[in-house]
Design a protein around this motif. Structure first.
Motif, PDB file in Angstrom:
ATOM      1  N   GLU A   1       0.827  -1.203   0.000  1.00 51.57           N
ATOM      2  CA  GLU A   1       0.000   0.000   0.000  1.00 51.57           C
ATOM      3  C   GLU A   1       0.863   1.254   0.000  1.00 51.57           C
ATOM      4  O   GLU A   1       0.566   2.236  -0.687  1.00 51.57           O
ATOM      5  CB  GLU A   1      -0.932   0.005   1.218  1.00 51.57           C
ATOM      6  CG  GLU A   1      -1.863   1.212   1.256  1.00 51.57           C
ATOM      7  CD  GLU A   1      -2.791   1.201   2.458  1.00 51.57           C
ATOM      8  OE1 GLU A   1      -3.659   2.093   2.537  1.00 51.57           O
ATOM      9  OE2 GLU A   1      -2.640   0.306   3.323  1.00 51.57           O
TER      10      GLU A   1
ATOM     11  N   ARG B   1       2.207   2.059  -3.466  1.00 48.96           N
ATOM     12  CA  ARG B   1       1.186   2.691  -4.317  1.00 48.96           C
ATOM     13  C   ARG B   1       0.970   4.155  -3.925  1.00 48.96           C
ATOM     14  O   ARG B   1       0.915   5.046  -4.777  1.00 48.96           O
ATOM     15  CB  ARG B   1      -0.132   1.916  -4.221  1.00 48.96           C
ATOM     16  CG  ARG B   1      -0.101   0.523  -4.864  1.00 48.96           C
ATOM     17  CD  ARG B   1      -1.499  -0.063  -4.954  1.00 48.96           C
ATOM     18  NE  ARG B   1      -2.090  -0.281  -3.649  1.00 48.96           N
ATOM     19  CZ  ARG B   1      -1.972  -1.411  -2.940  1.00 48.96           C
ATOM     20  NH1 ARG B   1      -1.269  -2.422  -3.423  1.00 48.96           N
ATOM     21  NH2 ARG B   1      -2.560  -1.527  -1.764  1.00 48.96           N
ATOM     22  N   ASN B   2       0.858   4.402  -2.631  1.00 47.84           N
ATOM     23  CA  ASN B   2       0.613   5.762  -2.152  1.00 47.84           C
ATOM     24  C   ASN B   2       1.811   6.677  -2.396  1.00 47.84           C
ATOM     25  O   ASN B   2       1.646   7.877  -2.643  1.00 47.84           O
ATOM     26  CB  ASN B   2       0.273   5.738  -0.661  1.00 47.84           C
ATOM     27  CG  ASN B   2      -1.076   5.106  -0.374  1.00 47.84           C
ATOM     28  OD1 ASN B   2      -1.925   5.004  -1.268  1.00 47.84           O
ATOM     29  ND2 ASN B   2      -1.295   4.660   0.850  1.00 47.84           N
TER      30      ASN B   2
ATOM     31  N   MET C   1       1.761   7.917  -5.959  1.00 45.54           N
ATOM     32  CA  MET C   1       0.723   8.936  -6.099  1.00 45.54           C
ATOM     33  C   MET C   1       1.157  10.247  -5.449  1.00 45.54           C
ATOM     34  O   MET C   1       0.929  11.333  -5.997  1.00 45.54           O
ATOM     35  CB  MET C   1      -0.580   8.443  -5.454  1.00 45.54           C
ATOM     36  CG  MET C   1      -1.781   9.333  -5.699  1.00 45.54           C
ATOM     37  SD  MET C   1      -3.284   8.670  -4.920  1.00 45.54           S
ATOM     38  CE  MET C   1      -3.375   7.080  -5.741  1.00 45.54           C
ATOM     39  N   SER C   2       1.814  10.136  -4.310  1.00 42.22           N
ATOM     40  CA  SER C   2       2.281  11.323  -3.597  1.00 42.22           C
ATOM     41  C   SER C   2       3.306  12.091  -4.420  1.00 42.22           C
ATOM     42  O   SER C   2       3.266  13.330  -4.488  1.00 42.22           O
ATOM     43  CB  SER C   2       2.895  10.912  -2.247  1.00 42.22           C
ATOM     44  OG  SER C   2       3.499  12.018  -1.612  1.00 42.22           O
TER      45      SER C   2
END
Length: 204
Positions: A105, A108-109, A112-113
């Motif tokens: 997780e 993935r984050n 995106m960040s």
């Protein structure tokens, strides 16, 4: 890192082309420029790259810490699983699976960040370049301004890049002749995927 900025530049100018209405008594005058080249000449370019690098490093370090914790607990589990009480073993396996999911997780984050950080830094600069191009075109009577990446042939005096740089406060004489090659860098380390713990339960 700068490769991603190039994509943002391209995406912005696909929907924000500098074009101007042609009056009946105004001859058609077409200019061209390279937005990526303009961006690389601005001091903001190095600031953006530096901030993105710092942000990426923070994400990488956090991911490394998470993976180190997982590896440490996985090794402890594998070393003692055979002699563990079934309840303790199940608890350790659930903990490892939780850590594994947390790593996935976070990766993935983190991506995106970084993308959101890039956009927040690049968008204001692209807006400023877009305005400078429109201002230069209006002041110099250009009917249209296109990207030189779509230009197959054209006169040298059609290149408005020096005028845009002056408008943005950059001395064209000190500008690089060609855009710097961008060294791409992943947002997060290519850590091997966390391996779920094997269930070594023994029937009691």
């Amino acid at each position: 890192m700068m490769n991603k900025i190039k994509l943002l530049v391209a995406a912005f100018f696909l929907i924000s082309f500098a074009s101007f209405a042609q009056s009946n008594d105004q001859p058609l005058k077409i200019g061209y420029t390279n937005v990526e080249y303009i961006l690389l000449q601005l001091p903001e370019s190095k600031q953006i790259e530096s901030q993105l690098k710092d942000h990426s490093t923070q994400l990488e370090n956090q991911l490394k810490n998470k993976y180190a914790e997982y590896e440490s607990k996985l090794q402890a589990y594998e070393k003692g699983a055979a002699t563990m009480d079934a309840t303790i073993r199940e608890d350790k396996e659930k903990e490892l699976m939780g850590l594994n999911n947390s790593i996935q997780e976070f990766q993935r984050n983190a991506q995106m960040s970084l993308q959101q950080k890039e956009k927040s830094l690049v968008d204001p600069v692209i807006t400023k370049i877009d305005k400078a191009i429109k201002d230069v075109a209006k002041e110099n009577g250009y009917t249209y301004v296109i990207s030189n990446q779509a230009l197959l042939a054209g006169p040298e005096d059609g290149d408005i890049s020096p005028l845009v740089l002056k408008k943005l406060g950059v001395d064209p004489a000190k500008a690089q002749q060609t855009p710097e090659p961008a060294a791409s860098k992943p947002a997060t380390p290519a850590a091997k995927p966390a391996t779920p713990a094997k269930n070594n339960k023994k029937k009691n």
